[in-house]
Design a protein around this motif. Structure first.
Motif, mmCIF file in Angstrom:
data_model
loop_
_atom_site.group_PDB
_atom_site.id
_atom_site.type_symbol
_atom_site.label_atom_id
_atom_site.label_comp_id
_atom_site.label_asym_id
_atom_site.label_seq_id
_atom_site.Cartn_x
_atom_site.Cartn_y
_atom_site.Cartn_z
ATOM 1 N N ARG A 188 1.799 3.032 -6.682
ATOM 2 C CA ARG A 188 1.796 2.109 -5.546
ATOM 3 C C ARG A 188 2.475 0.788 -5.906
ATOM 4 O O ARG A 188 2.446 0.350 -7.049
ATOM 5 N N ASN B 116 0.805 -1.221 0.000
ATOM 6 C CA ASN B 116 0.000 0.000 0.000
ATOM 7 C C ASN B 116 0.841 1.275 0.000
ATOM 8 O O ASN B 116 0.305 2.369 0.029
ATOM 9 N N LYS B 117 2.168 1.147 -0.054
ATOM 10 C CA LYS B 117 3.053 2.318 -0.046
ATOM 11 C C LYS B 117 3.349 2.767 -1.469
ATOM 12 O O LYS B 117 3.265 1.980 -2.416
ATOM 13 N N ARG B 118 3.767 4.032 -1.591
ATOM 14 C CA ARG B 118 4.228 4.531 -2.882
ATOM 15 C C ARG B 118 5.541 3.851 -3.217
ATOM 16 O O ARG B 118 6.267 3.403 -2.335
ATOM 17 N N ILE C 241 8.841 5.041 -1.508
ATOM 18 C CA ILE C 241 8.888 4.717 -0.082
ATOM 19 C C ILE C 241 9.037 3.217 0.106
ATOM 20 O O ILE C 241 9.769 2.755 0.980
ATOM 21 N N GLY C 242 8.355 2.433 -0.713
ATOM 22 C CA GLY C 242 8.425 0.983 -0.609
ATOM 23 C C GLY C 242 9.829 0.446 -0.805
ATOM 24 O O GLY C 242 10.258 -0.484 -0.113
ATOM 25 N N TYR D 159 12.452 0.130 2.140
ATOM 26 C CA TYR D 159 12.392 -0.978 3.100
ATOM 27 C C TYR D 159 13.540 -1.958 2.884
ATOM 28 O O TYR D 159 13.784 -2.815 3.709
#
Length: 124
Positions: free
Chosen positions: A44, A12-14, A17-18, A21
């Motif tokens: 996404r 569910n992250k852009r 940003i994903g 991780y």
């Protein structure tokens, strides 16, 4: 859910940003990777196609990430401790090694100690 470099990216992250991780990929590197693969930053992770994920995997192979990077960092710290330099001694003792003060505010590195008795009050 996309799985890249052994990490399940949150769906569910852009995209920018994903990718952060993954250990060793920050925001700047994530944006550079997405630019090279032609994927939009705001798209996404769940909407990435299989072809896009394959391009990302291929692009990320050019970077040192996860296990390789972690082991390299640990080897660098071990080297500093072995040669006995100032930074290595600070690592060995578990103290801050980048010039921070230790009289106060070093609880993260030093650990929590038992409370020390305060000053005795002056008798009136």
């Amino acid at each position: 859910m996309a799985r890249i470099a052994g990490i399940d990216l949150p769906k569910n992250k852009r995209g920018e940003i994903g990718l952060t991780y993954i250990y060793g990929i920050g925001l700047t590197t994530a944006r550079k990777i997405l630019d090279n693969t032609g994927i939009e930053y705001g798209k996404r992770v769940s909407s990435w196609t299989d072809e896009e994920v394959a391009r990302l995997r291929q692009e990320i192979e050019h970077y040192k990430i996860e296990g390789v990077l972690r082991s390299e960092v640990q080897m660098n710290i071990k080297r500093l401790m072995d040669i006995g330099c100032y930074r290595g001694i600070r690592h060995r003792r578990g103290l801050p090694c980048r010039g921070q003060r230790t009289r106060t505010n070093a609880r993260t590195r030093k650990g929590r100690k038992k409370t020390v008795a305060g000053k005795k009050k002056a008798v009136k």
